[in-house]
Scaffold this motif. Structure first.
Motif, mmCIF file in Angstrom:
data_model
loop_
_atom_site.group_PDB
_atom_site.id
_atom_site.type_symbol
_atom_site.label_atom_id
_atom_site.label_comp_id
_atom_site.label_asym_id
_atom_site.label_seq_id
_atom_site.Cartn_x
_atom_site.Cartn_y
_atom_site.Cartn_z
ATOM 1 N N ALA A 116 46.588 37.121 34.072
ATOM 2 C CA ALA A 116 45.346 36.977 33.304
ATOM 3 C C ALA A 116 44.210 36.445 34.182
ATOM 4 O O ALA A 116 43.042 36.807 33.986
ATOM 5 N N LYS A 117 44.540 35.579 35.159
ATOM 6 C CA LYS A 117 43.507 35.051 36.054
ATOM 7 C C LYS A 117 42.994 36.129 37.016
ATOM 8 O O LYS A 117 41.845 36.072 37.467
ATOM 9 N N LEU A 118 43.834 37.104 37.329
ATOM 10 C CA LEU A 118 43.443 38.150 38.270
ATOM 11 C C LEU A 118 42.594 39.247 37.614
ATOM 12 O O LEU A 118 41.859 39.953 38.310
ATOM 13 N N ILE A 119 42.686 39.390 36.300
ATOM 14 C CA ILE A 119 41.922 40.445 35.618
ATOM 15 C C ILE A 119 40.421 40.286 35.834
ATOM 16 O O ILE A 119 39.750 41.239 36.273
ATOM 17 N N PRO A 120 39.811 39.111 35.582
ATOM 18 C CA PRO A 120 38.364 38.992 35.809
ATOM 19 C C PRO A 120 37.980 39.070 37.283
ATOM 20 O O PRO A 120 36.843 39.446 37.606
ATOM 21 N N VAL A 121 38.902 38.734 38.177
ATOM 22 C CA VAL A 121 38.608 38.840 39.611
ATOM 23 C C VAL A 121 38.335 40.290 39.984
ATOM 24 O O VAL A 121 37.320 40.620 40.614
ATOM 25 N N PHE A 122 39.223 41.173 39.568
ATOM 26 C CA PHE A 122 39.049 42.582 39.939
ATOM 27 C C PHE A 122 38.001 43.271 39.077
ATOM 28 O O PHE A 122 37.387 44.242 39.517
ATOM 29 N N ASP A 123 37.777 42.759 37.880
ATOM 30 C CA ASP A 123 36.633 43.261 37.101
ATOM 31 C C ASP A 123 35.334 42.977 37.850
ATOM 32 O O ASP A 123 34.449 43.845 37.941
ATOM 33 N N GLN A 276 48.014 45.707 35.345
ATOM 34 C CA GLN A 276 47.167 45.126 34.303
ATOM 35 C C GLN A 276 45.784 44.739 34.821
ATOM 36 O O GLN A 276 44.853 44.592 34.028
ATOM 37 N N PHE A 277 45.658 44.566 36.144
ATOM 38 C CA PHE A 277 44.345 44.184 36.671
ATOM 39 C C PHE A 277 43.788 45.171 37.692
ATOM 40 O O PHE A 277 42.626 45.078 38.063
ATOM 41 N N LEU A 278 44.609 46.123 38.156
ATOM 42 C CA LEU A 278 44.119 47.175 39.043
ATOM 43 C C LEU A 278 44.085 48.496 38.304
ATOM 44 O O LEU A 278 44.993 48.794 37.518
ATOM 45 N N GLU A 279 43.056 49.289 38.559
ATOM 46 C CA GLU A 279 43.027 50.636 38.016
ATOM 47 C C GLU A 279 44.147 51.452 38.650
ATOM 48 O O GLU A 279 44.369 51.385 39.868
#
Length: 298
Positions: A116-123, A276-279
């Protein structure tokens, strides 16, 4: 318009009375890492990275991130200088451990928390605007710092690029493959195959801020001091080792991140969490894996 800073560079936030000298750095015995580069800890707050062919690229990349992508967690660059042909990066010391050292010991909830912490990073990285139109190259506006773009011409010893336009980026990669084929005096059947089909798959992408060496060893996790009422730990994340970062096609991060996981995901769940955090680009991953394998075979 972003321009790389001249050297020597010193940040206003340097937590030392002065920039340490090269002699002081080399005399430091607190060695944290001695591999491709050497990293020494000057104190609890500052580390220095040097040796191993290091140049100013990573330092310039960290300055770019701090100024133009502040939502991306990365170490602060406090200072940077060159002496006797060597580059020294004075960096913020992150009080964490590499994710790969603890991943298997984490609970499902703790793993989900890190994801969950990595999702906004890659966004934030996907939302970052490239300062040059349709540009593919380094964050400093220079060459593509990836081994597929390291010139295969004899005695060239340089990275290729930069490129303007997706077609030019793909063509540059294909041309490097052909040069390698001819240098090794191999038949050009594979070169012709890739020249015909690679542009058909690698199309419709845009330049995207990319780490380009993303894997668990380059994610430092910092445990928060207080577990929740269920006894679960939570962590903050910081991405390190930005020397290969640049503006790459938007499939590139998934391609590079899959390199160390795709062969082990049957007994590891990291590959699943990563999606979940990379396309996810399965077709691009497939053709790039094949191309990379053949390039290594040269």
């Amino acid at each position: 318009m972003w321009k790389p800073v001249p050297l020597p560079y010193k940040s206003d936030s340097l937590p030392l009375p002065a920039i340490p000298t090269a002699a002081e750095i080399r005399a430091c015995t607190n060695v944290l890492w001695d591999g491709a580069h050497r990293i020494v800890a000057l104190n609890e707050d500052v580390v220095v990275k040097y040796d191993g062919g290091l140049d100013a690229t990573e330092g310039q990349n960290l300055i770019y991130l701090e100024r133009y992508a502040p939502k991306v967690p990365a170490p602060r660059l406090y200072a940077m200088f060159e002496e006797d042909g060597k580059t020294y990066l004075i960096l913020q010391r992150i009080p964490g451990v590499p994710l790969d050292s603890i991943w298997k010991s984490l609970t499902v909830s703790e793993k989900n928390g890190i994801t969950a912490k990595l999702i906004p990073v890659f966004d934030a990285m996907r939302e970052a605007a490239c300062p040059w139109p349709d540009f593919y190259g380094g964050l400093d506006g220079g060459r593509v710092h990836h081994w597929l773009f390291y010139s295969q011409k004899k005695k060239d010893f340089k990275f290729l690029g930069p490129y303007y336009g997706e077609d030019a980026f793909v063509a540059g990669m294909l041309q490097n493959f052909r040069v390698s084929t001819e240098r090794c005096e191999r038949p050009d059947f594979k070169a012709r195959f890739y020249e015909k089909y690679l542009p058909q798959v690698l199309r419709g992408h845009r330049p995207t801020l990319t780490h380009s060496d993303f894997h668990q060893k380059n994610i430092l996790v910092i445990e928060n001091p207080c577990p929740d009422n269920q006894g679960e730990r939570s962590f903050e994340v910081v991405l390190i080792d930005w020397e290969d970062a640049g503006w790459y096609p938007d499939f590139w991060e998934f391609f590079m991140a899959s390199d160390r996981n795709v062969f082990s995901f049957c007994d590891e769940d990291w590959f699943w969490h990563m999606q979940q955090f990379l396309e996810v680009w399965p077709a691009e991953l497939g053709v790039m894996r094949l191309f990379e394998k053949d390039m290594r075979g040269h």
